[in-house]
Design a protein around this motif. Structure first.
Motif, PDB file in Angstrom:
ATOM      1  N   ALA A  63      33.731  51.379  39.312  1.00 50.41           N
ATOM      2  CA  ALA A  63      32.533  50.680  39.799  1.00 50.41           C
ATOM      3  C   ALA A  63      31.263  51.493  39.524  1.00 50.41           C
ATOM      4  N   SER A 106      32.193  45.073  36.616  1.00 56.11           N
ATOM      5  CA  SER A 106      33.473  44.433  36.931  1.00 56.11           C
ATOM      6  C   SER A 106      34.441  44.660  35.779  1.00 56.11           C
ATOM      7  N   ASP A 123      36.329  42.481  33.665  1.00 54.88           N
ATOM      8  CA  ASP A 123      36.446  41.044  33.379  1.00 54.88           C
ATOM      9  C   ASP A 123      37.780  40.704  32.741  1.00 54.88           C
ATOM     10  N   GLY A 146      37.906  41.335  42.115  1.00 56.65           N
ATOM     11  CA  GLY A 146      36.600  41.304  41.432  1.00 56.65           C
ATOM     12  C   GLY A 146      36.484  40.099  40.515  1.00 56.65           C
ATOM     13  N   GLN A 147      37.559  39.786  39.794  1.00 55.45           N
ATOM     14  CA  GLN A 147      37.530  38.631  38.888  1.00 55.45           C
ATOM     15  C   GLN A 147      37.361  37.333  39.682  1.00 55.45           C
ATOM     16  N   ASN A 207      33.865  36.922  40.855  1.00 54.46           N
ATOM     17  CA  ASN A 207      32.961  36.535  39.748  1.00 54.46           C
ATOM     18  C   ASN A 207      33.256  35.137  39.214  1.00 54.46           C
TER      19      ASN A 207
END
Ligand SMILES: NC(=O)c1ccc[n+]([C@@H]2O[C@H](COP(=O)([O-])OP(=O)(O)OC[C@H]3O[C@@H](n4cnc5c(N)ncnc54)[C@H](O)[C@@H]3O)[C@@H](O)[C@H]2O)c1
Length: 258
Positions: A84, A89, A91, A138-139, A142
């Motif tokens: 981080a 992120s 991805d 995180g994915q 997003n």
């Protein structure tokens, strides 16, 4: 949708490729780097990871190394948290780290020690659970992500080269991909597996069992890391967004046996 070559660019995306300090993973990392992704080159060996990251940077791409053991839960969590500091992120996750025990115990599942079984399952299946769980939140946040598992034809084909535990683990990883694809597809994250046939650099080609297998590849050559990278580029691109929950065999057309 009008298709354009731009849809195959990965600019602005960050891709973590586990076990990419050499072999198939290196080929994948180089393709993704050449197509615009910032590549996080993971390996157990710092020198290997750094040299692949340097090669990507030397070709005009963006990359850095991240050294951790995918079988170590605490190390995975720590490394992904530390990322981080460098990237917004992860991805794209290509979970490539994995090793068969080719030749170690040919045809000897019958007396395989449980420790050997556990080692294979830990590296080739449980590590996937750890790495995916580290990047998936995180994915999902997003509403965009790509999970790609590197599997093997050993998941669907019986072989006589001592890879029963490895094959069982890879089959499990493909099952997990199917479930992930259903759980996450509506939230912008696709999950697919690539089941590889025999790749350049695999084992001792003088081994008669391996030699027989090479003769069965219809295109007459072993696979290369760049072949795998090209397929991953499609899966990761906007143009590949329809592909979800699939196991795609990259094996030159090798026909499956038992
Ligand atoms: N080579 C083949 O013919 C073949 C065939 C089918 C599937 N596969 C799959 O392709 C993937 C890559 O295979 P390869 O032949 O390039 O392997 P390889 O052994 O050449 O490279 C694997 C890399 O992963 C790293 N690695 C190993 N354990 C790790 C760990 N615990 N944490 C982090 N990094 C680790 C190693 O240091 C190495 O650099 C594997 O998942 C393998 O099962 C390979």
């Amino acid at each position: 949708m009008d298709l354009s070559v731009e849809q195959f660019r990965l600019d602005g995306r960050t891709a973590l490729v586990t076990g990419s300090g050499r072999g198939v993973g290196e080929g994948i990392a180089r393709v993704l780097g050449a197509c615009g992704a910032t590549v996080i080159v993971n390996d157990l060996h710092a020198d290997r990871a750094q040299s692949v990251a340097d090669a990507i940077i030397g070709s005009g791409g963006s990359a850095f190394s991240s050294v951790f053991d995918v079988t170590d839960a605490a190390a995975v969590e720590q490394a992904i948290t530390a990322l981080a500091d460098d990237v917004a992120s992860v991805d794209i996750l290509v979970h490539n780290a994995g090793i068969p025990d080719i030749g170690a115990r040919p045809n000897q599942f019958v007396d395989m020690p449980e420790a050997d079984w556990q080692r294979q399952i830990d590296l080739n299946l449980s590590a996937m659970m750890r790495v995916v769980q580290a990047v998936l939140p995180g994915q999902l946040a997003n509403e965009w992500g790509r999970i790609i598992q590197i599997s093997s034809g050993a998941s669907t084909r019986g072989l006589s080269i001592g890879v029963s535990a490895y094959g069982a683990a890879k089959a499990g990883s493909e099952a997990l991909i199917r479930h992930l694809s259903v759980e996450c597809g509506s939230r912008g994250v696709t999950a697919n597996a690539l089941a590889l046939g025999m790749m350049e650099g695999l084992g001792d080609v003088d081994d008669p069992a391996l030699e027989r297998m090479i003769r069965q590849i219809p295109i007459g050559r072993l696979g290369r890391g760049a072949d795998v990278g090209a397929a991953i580029l499609w899966l990761c691109s906007e143009a590949g967004g329809l592909v979800n929950g699939q196991v795609i065999h990259l094996n030159g057309g090798t026909v499956f046996g038992r």
